[in-house]
Scaffold this motif. Structure first.
Motif, PDB file in Angstrom:
ATOM      1  N   LEU A  11       0.827  -1.192   0.000  1.00 10.44           N
ATOM      2  CA  LEU A  11       0.000   0.000   0.000  1.00 10.44           C
ATOM      3  C   LEU A  11       0.870   1.254   0.000  1.00 10.44           C
ATOM      4  CD1 LEU A  11      -2.718   1.441   0.274  1.00 10.44           C
ATOM      5  CD2 LEU A  11      -2.509   1.179   2.737  1.00 10.44           C
ATOM      6  N   TYR A  12       1.874   1.284   0.840  1.00 16.88           N
ATOM      7  CA  TYR A  12       2.774   2.429   0.919  1.00 16.88           C
ATOM      8  C   TYR A  12       4.141   1.895   1.292  1.00 16.88           C
ATOM      9  CZ  TYR A  12       5.045   6.717   2.314  1.00 16.88           C
ATOM     10  OH  TYR A  12       5.912   7.766   2.401  1.00 16.88           O
ATOM     11  N   SER A  13       5.148   2.362   0.647  1.00 21.29           N
ATOM     12  CA  SER A  13       6.492   1.897   0.946  1.00 21.29           C
ATOM     13  C   SER A  13       7.476   3.038   0.809  1.00 21.29           C
ATOM     14  CB  SER A  13       6.867   0.756   0.006  1.00 21.29           C
ATOM     15  OG  SER A  13       8.069   0.174   0.412  1.00 21.29           O
ATOM     16  N   HIS A  14       8.464   3.027   1.650  1.00 17.50           N
ATOM     17  CA  HIS A  14       9.473   4.083   1.679  1.00 17.50           C
ATOM     18  C   HIS A  14      10.835   3.414   1.806  1.00 17.50           C
ATOM     19  CE1 HIS A  14      10.966   8.088   2.471  1.00 17.50           C
ATOM     20  NE2 HIS A  14      11.525   7.683   3.592  1.00 17.50           N
ATOM     21  N   GLY A  30       6.759   7.371   7.519  1.00 15.75           N
ATOM     22  CA  GLY A  30       6.582   8.521   6.651  1.00 15.75           C
ATOM     23  C   GLY A  30       5.324   8.444   5.809  1.00 15.75           C
ATOM     24  N   ASP A  31       4.521   7.372   5.947  1.00 13.77           N
ATOM     25  CA  ASP A  31       3.264   7.252   5.213  1.00 13.77           C
ATOM     26  C   ASP A  31       2.337   8.390   5.633  1.00 13.77           C
ATOM     27  OD1 ASP A  31       0.768   6.578   4.184  1.00 13.77           O
ATOM     28  OD2 ASP A  31       0.824   4.508   4.886  1.00 13.77           O
ATOM     29  N   PRO A  32       1.943   9.277   4.715  1.00 15.74           N
ATOM     30  CA  PRO A  32       1.084  10.399   5.087  1.00 15.74           C
ATOM     31  C   PRO A  32      -0.317   9.965   5.522  1.00 15.74           C
ATOM     32  CG  PRO A  32       1.356  10.309   2.709  1.00 15.74           C
ATOM     33  CD  PRO A  32       2.285   9.283   3.295  1.00 15.74           C
ATOM     34  N   LEU A  34      -0.901   7.196   7.421  1.00 16.81           N
ATOM     35  CA  LEU A  34      -0.745   6.232   8.510  1.00 16.81           C
ATOM     36  C   LEU A  34      -1.847   6.350   9.565  1.00 16.81           C
ATOM     37  CD1 LEU A  34       0.811   4.081  10.113  1.00 16.81           C
ATOM     38  CD2 LEU A  34       2.212   5.920  11.047  1.00 16.81           C
ATOM     39  N   GLN A  35      -2.221   7.559   9.946  1.00 15.85           N
ATOM     40  CA  GLN A  35      -3.188   7.726  11.027  1.00 15.85           C
ATOM     41  C   GLN A  35      -4.620   7.410  10.602  1.00 15.85           C
ATOM     42  OE1 GLN A  35      -1.968   7.997  14.085  1.00 15.85           O
ATOM     43  NE2 GLN A  35      -0.001   7.988  13.017  1.00 15.85           N
ATOM     44  N   SER A  36      -4.894   7.425   9.307  1.00 11.79           N
ATOM     45  CA  SER A  36      -6.269   7.218   8.840  1.00 11.79           C
ATOM     46  C   SER A  36      -6.497   5.874   8.145  1.00 11.79           C
ATOM     47  CB  SER A  36      -6.684   8.350   7.898  1.00 11.79           C
ATOM     48  OG  SER A  36      -5.846   8.372   6.755  1.00 11.79           O
ATOM     49  N   LYS A  37      -5.424   5.175   7.752  1.00 10.97           N
ATOM     50  CA  LYS A  37      -5.568   3.902   7.036  1.00 10.97           C
ATOM     51  C   LYS A  37      -4.630   2.853   7.626  1.00 10.97           C
ATOM     52  CE  LYS A  37      -6.741   6.080   2.644  1.00 10.97           C
ATOM     53  NZ  LYS A  37      -6.311   6.334   1.272  1.00 10.97           N
ATOM     54  N   ASP A  38      -5.070   1.598   7.539  1.00 18.34           N
ATOM     55  CA  ASP A  38      -4.219   0.498   7.981  1.00 18.34           C
ATOM     56  C   ASP A  38      -3.151   0.222   6.934  1.00 18.34           C
ATOM     57  OD1 ASP A  38      -5.653   0.074  10.328  1.00 18.34           O
ATOM     58  OD2 ASP A  38      -7.043  -1.298   9.338  1.00 18.34           O
ATOM     59  N   GLN A  39      -1.956  -0.145   7.384  1.00 21.36           N
ATOM     60  CA  GLN A  39      -0.881  -0.533   6.483  1.00 21.36           C
ATOM     61  C   GLN A  39      -1.030  -2.016   6.162  1.00 21.36           C
ATOM     62  OE1 GLN A  39       2.404   0.788   8.973  1.00 21.36           O
ATOM     63  NE2 GLN A  39       2.788   2.428   7.521  1.00 21.36           N
ATOM     64  N   TRP A  40      -0.778  -2.365   4.886  1.00 19.02           N
ATOM     65  CA  TRP A  40      -0.887  -3.750   4.468  1.00 19.02           C
ATOM     66  C   TRP A  40       0.122  -4.046   3.367  1.00 19.02           C
ATOM     67  CZ3 TRP A  40      -2.024  -4.274  -0.672  1.00 19.02           C
ATOM     68  CH2 TRP A  40      -2.688  -3.204  -1.296  1.00 19.02           C
ATOM     69  N   MET A  41       0.346  -5.343   3.164  1.00 20.70           N
ATOM     70  CA  MET A  41       1.199  -5.852   2.085  1.00 20.70           C
ATOM     71  C   MET A  41       0.458  -7.018   1.452  1.00 20.70           C
ATOM     72  SD  MET A  41       4.839  -6.066   4.093  1.00 20.70           S
ATOM     73  CE  MET A  41       5.691  -6.768   2.710  1.00 20.70           C
ATOM     74  N   MET A  42       0.721  -7.270   0.152  1.00 17.54           N
ATOM     75  CA  MET A  42       0.026  -8.341  -0.539  1.00 17.54           C
ATOM     76  C   MET A  42       0.962  -9.023  -1.528  1.00 17.54           C
ATOM     77  SD  MET A  42      -3.422  -8.109  -2.892  1.00 17.54           S
ATOM     78  CE  MET A  42      -2.703  -7.360  -4.344  1.00 17.54           C
ATOM     79  N   TYR A  43       0.786 -10.333  -1.671  1.00 20.53           N
ATOM     80  CA  TYR A  43       1.408 -11.084  -2.751  1.00 20.53           C
ATOM     81  C   TYR A  43       0.313 -11.431  -3.755  1.00 20.53           C
ATOM     82  CZ  TYR A  43       5.996 -11.940  -0.662  1.00 20.53           C
ATOM     83  OH  TYR A  43       7.258 -11.808  -0.168  1.00 20.53           O
ATOM     84  N   ASP A  44       0.610 -11.236  -5.024  1.00 21.27           N
ATOM     85  CA  ASP A  44      -0.317 -11.541  -6.101  1.00 21.27           C
ATOM     86  C   ASP A  44       0.335 -12.579  -7.007  1.00 21.27           C
ATOM     87  OD1 ASP A  44      -1.979 -11.597  -8.334  1.00 21.27           O
ATOM     88  OD2 ASP A  44      -2.222  -9.414  -8.401  1.00 21.27           O
ATOM     89  N   LEU A  45      -0.266 -13.756  -7.110  1.00 22.14           N
ATOM     90  CA  LEU A  45       0.261 -14.832  -7.938  1.00 22.14           C
ATOM     91  C   LEU A  45      -0.239 -14.751  -9.375  1.00 22.14           C
ATOM     92  CD1 LEU A  45      -0.337 -17.769  -5.426  1.00 22.14           C
ATOM     93  CD2 LEU A  45       1.760 -16.452  -5.737  1.00 22.14           C
ATOM     94  N   GLY A  46      -1.005 -13.727  -9.688  1.00 22.44           N
ATOM     95  CA  GLY A  46      -1.559 -13.603 -11.030  1.00 22.44           C
ATOM     96  C   GLY A  46      -2.619 -14.662 -11.262  1.00 22.44           C
ATOM     97  N   ALA A 127       4.426   3.491  12.838  1.00 18.88           N
ATOM     98  CA  ALA A 127       4.614   2.744  11.586  1.00 18.88           C
ATOM     99  C   ALA A 127       5.209   1.362  11.825  1.00 18.88           C
ATOM    100  CB  ALA A 127       5.507   3.538  10.633  1.00 18.88           C
ATOM    101  N   VAL A 128       5.007   0.496  10.831  1.00 22.46           N
ATOM    102  CA  VAL A 128       5.524  -0.869  10.830  1.00 22.46           C
ATOM    103  C   VAL A 128       6.523  -1.006   9.690  1.00 22.46           C
ATOM    104  CG1 VAL A 128       4.917  -3.298  10.478  1.00 22.46           C
ATOM    105  CG2 VAL A 128       3.404  -1.816  11.805  1.00 22.46           C
TER     106      VAL A 128
END
Length: 146
Positions: A11-14, A30-32, A34-46, A127-128
């Motif tokens: 979603l956001y990366s620095h 540094g995610d602008p 951060l306070q209003s949205k959850d941070q997430w990561m995803m793998y997409d296998l297509g 942040a995480v």
């Protein structure tokens, strides 16, 4: 290892190198939003699907700017493309700067994501950062690499 078959999305990366090096560093400091949205990561296998039985995650914790989350939610897309939460096996613990395995009941999917529950300083989310996230499971012999 499933990492050789997937495309990571965040979603956001620095300061990251996700595509160049799967031993990468995902950092949302540094995610602008951060306070209003959850941070997430995803793998997409297509178009491919794999049976996933868990994740091995190394959260980076510097004791201030980024800290270990207080929890995570792991979700996958089902056969209808809807996000469903996995069923954890055992008790999940959250530790920084070491590999921790989060086992769950097997799921067959083309997409999987983790959403972090942030530690807080008062009411302010911290942040995480993730040093490494490996998917655990089985890949069919016919599974093509991207």
């Amino acid at each position: 290892m499933l990492s050789q078959f997937v495309l990571p999305i965040e979603l956001y990366s620095h300061f990251h190198q996700l595509l160049a090096n799967m031993d990468s560093f995902w950092n949302a400091h540094g995610d602008p939003d951060l306070q209003s949205k959850d941070q997430w990561m995803m793998y997409d296998l297509g178009e491919r699907k794999a049976e996933i039985t868990g994740s091995q995650i190394r959260f980076f914790d510097d004791g201030g700017g980024v800290v270990t989350p207080t929890g995570i939610k792991i979700e996958y897309t089902d056969e209808n493309g809807e996000w469903k939460e996995v069923t954890p096996k055992g008790t999940w613990t959250y530790k920084g700067n070491q590999d921790v395995v989060y086992e769950h009941e097997p799921v067959t999917t083309s997409k999987i994501r983790i959403t972090m529950t942030h530690a807080k300083n008062g009411t302010t989310k911290i942040a995480v950062a993730v040093k490494d996230w490996l998917l655990l499971g089985d890949v069919p012999d016919s599974f093509p690499k991207p």
